[in-house]
Design a protein around this motif. Structure first.
Motif, PDB file in Angstrom:
ATOM      1  N   GLU A 134       0.830  -1.203   0.000  1.00 32.12           N
ATOM      2  CA  GLU A 134       0.000   0.000   0.000  1.00 32.12           C
ATOM      3  C   GLU A 134       0.867   1.257   0.000  1.00 32.12           C
ATOM      4  N   LEU A 135       1.906   1.233   0.838  1.00 32.91           N
ATOM      5  CA  LEU A 135       2.811   2.377   0.900  1.00 32.91           C
ATOM      6  C   LEU A 135       3.576   2.556  -0.419  1.00 32.91           C
ATOM      7  N   SER A 136       4.038   1.440  -0.985  1.00 32.29           N
ATOM      8  CA  SER A 136       4.775   1.516  -2.238  1.00 32.29           C
ATOM      9  C   SER A 136       3.901   2.091  -3.359  1.00 32.29           C
ATOM     10  N   SER A 137       2.632   1.678  -3.391  1.00 29.06           N
ATOM     11  CA  SER A 137       1.707   2.209  -4.398  1.00 29.06           C
ATOM     12  C   SER A 137       1.484   3.700  -4.206  1.00 29.06           C
ATOM     13  N   SER A 138       1.340   4.117  -2.953  1.00 19.00           N
ATOM     14  CA  SER A 138       1.101   5.537  -2.671  1.00 19.00           C
ATOM     15  C   SER A 138       2.311   6.385  -3.025  1.00 19.00           C
ATOM     16  N   VAL A 139       3.502   5.896  -2.657  1.00 15.85           N
ATOM     17  CA  VAL A 139       4.708   6.670  -2.960  1.00 15.85           C
ATOM     18  C   VAL A 139       4.920   6.744  -4.472  1.00 15.85           C
ATOM     19  N   THR A 140       4.584   5.650  -5.184  1.00 15.61           N
ATOM     20  CA  THR A 140       4.734   5.633  -6.642  1.00 15.61           C
ATOM     21  C   THR A 140       3.766   6.612  -7.295  1.00 15.61           C
ATOM     22  N   ASP A 141       2.512   6.615  -6.856  1.00 10.71           N
ATOM     23  CA  ASP A 141       1.518   7.530  -7.432  1.00 10.71           C
ATOM     24  C   ASP A 141       1.932   8.987  -7.220  1.00 10.71           C
TER      25      ASP A 141
END
Length: 399
Positions: free
Chosen positions: A137-144
């Protein structure tokens, strides 16, 4: 069916609380671990160590709050990390690698706390699934957030470059300081040898020379380009090695249509004049043909292009009777006349070029003389016919 307790369960919640109590210690450990595992962060010059630790601490608050069962939906920490790293120019793979390193380190801390708490490894299994779900979830948020910021920065950079180029191309109305600031921002020298190139755009707002700056830089030529409504224009730096002839040869290969090139000049203050020259030069070329037209080499065509109304009057006044003929006959006569001029008035050479007998060429030329009242043996007649023919070509007068 066996009863499955709701996450996190007492054991995992207790571990989350215990780790929360040593969050500063974990942030220090993780900072060292990430710098050791990821070379980009180890350099410390792009992302300062204090910045990295602050980001790790904020993300740990979110992770440990979830593990402890505290209600939280604030994805601000990873989004802030993504935005900041994009602004700093950090590569996205390095950022995602740091999150994987963090996940592994946090899992080790969970296991250590769990075994010390009651020694029941089975009670930790739900934490493993939840931890990696949180990390995803964190990786997706940081990527977005990273990608959104890159788009914003690119747009802002393009707008800034356009503003700087506007100062060069259209002049600095102030004290001149903006001109030099713009030149510095575009990495152009204040003094040197320059030309402006203007390439025909097939579509409104489209690049005529794809990735022009990169294509020329790959050949050691510095330049700055932008797309205008009807043309792709650039300021190009010449050097003793990268001469005007070499540049024109490259532009002819790179462009899909006509390119006008100004006279050479030595001060960026002269760029607006050079832009007008480049536009006039490119206006003299047929839009369907490739090639480079240098302003100083086509003075008659430039003169006609600079006064289109007068040029149209010349074309119709001189060639009117020819233009009034049926289209096929008109085209035959004008093509013959154009070939005769291209061969410097040599009838035999024009005939060979057109695959015609020389008498056929003579007949057509006499027909032009009769219709227009101009003689191809007198200087005035030759000059007027040549000007009218060029005007018709440049203005694309229907024939």
């Amino acid at each position: 069916m066996a009863h499955v307790p709701a996450f996190p369960g007492p054991t995992v919640a207790a571990i989350g609380e215990r780790l929360f109590g040593r969050i500063d210690e974990l942030a220090d450990e993780l900072t060292a671990a990430i710098r050791a595992a990821e070379p980009f962060y180890d350099a410390g010059n792009v992302v300062p160590t204090a910045d990295l630790r602050s980001s790790i601490h904020d993300n740990l608050v979110y992770i440990l709050s979830r593990l402890a069962g505290r209600a939280t939906s604030d994805l601000g920490p990873p989004r802030a990390t993504g935005r900041r790293r994009a602004e700093q120019g950090a590569p996205l793979p390095a950022i995602l690698h740091s999150y994987r390193v963090a996940g592994t380190h946090i899992w080790s801390a969970i296991v250590e706390e769990g075994l010390g708490l009651d020694g029941n490894a089975e009670a930790l299994l739900p934490a493993a699934s939840e931890l990696w779900s949180i990390m995803d979830e964190l990786s997706s948020s940081v990527t977005d957030a990273y990608r959104e910021t890159v788009v914003e920065l690119t747009r802002s950079h393009a707008q800034t470059r356009n503003a700087m180029l506007d100062v060069l191309l259209h002049g600095d109305t102030g004290d001149g300081s903006r001109l030099w600031e713009s030149a510095a921002g575009l990495r152009l020298p204040r003094q040197g040898v320059f030309v402006v190139a203007a390439a025909h755009a097939e579509r409104l707002g489209a690049e005529s020379i794809p990735h022009a700056e990169e294509a020329l830089r790959a050949r050691d030529i510095e330049s700055a380009w932008r797309v205008e409504i009807d043309a792709h224009v650039g300021v190009v730096v010449l050097t003793p090695r990268n001469t005007i002839d070499r540049l024109c040869a490259l532009l002819a290969d790179l462009a899909g249509g006509p390119v006008g090139v100004s006279e050479q000049y030595h001060s960026l203050e002269q760029t607006p004049t050079a832009l007008r020259q480049a536009r006039l030069a490119y206006a003299t070329g047929a839009q369907t043909e490739r090639g480079v037209i240098r302003y100083e080499q086509v003075p008659i065509a430039v003169l006609l292009a600079s006064a289109p109304d007068a040029a149209a009057n010349v074309a119709h006044a001189v060639l009117g009777p020819v233009l009034a003929l049926p289209a096929q006959e008109c085209q035959l006569l004008l093509a013959t006349l154009r070939a005769w001029f291209a061969e410097d008035g040599a009838t035999s050479a024009a005939a060979a070029k057109l695959y015609l007998h020389r008498n056929t060429v003579r007949y057509r030329l006499r027909r032009v003389e009769e219709l227009t009242g101009r003689s191809l043996t007198r200087p005035n007649g030759i000059a007027e016919l040549h000007l009218a023919l060029e005007a018709a070509r440049i203005l694309q007068i229907p024939m």
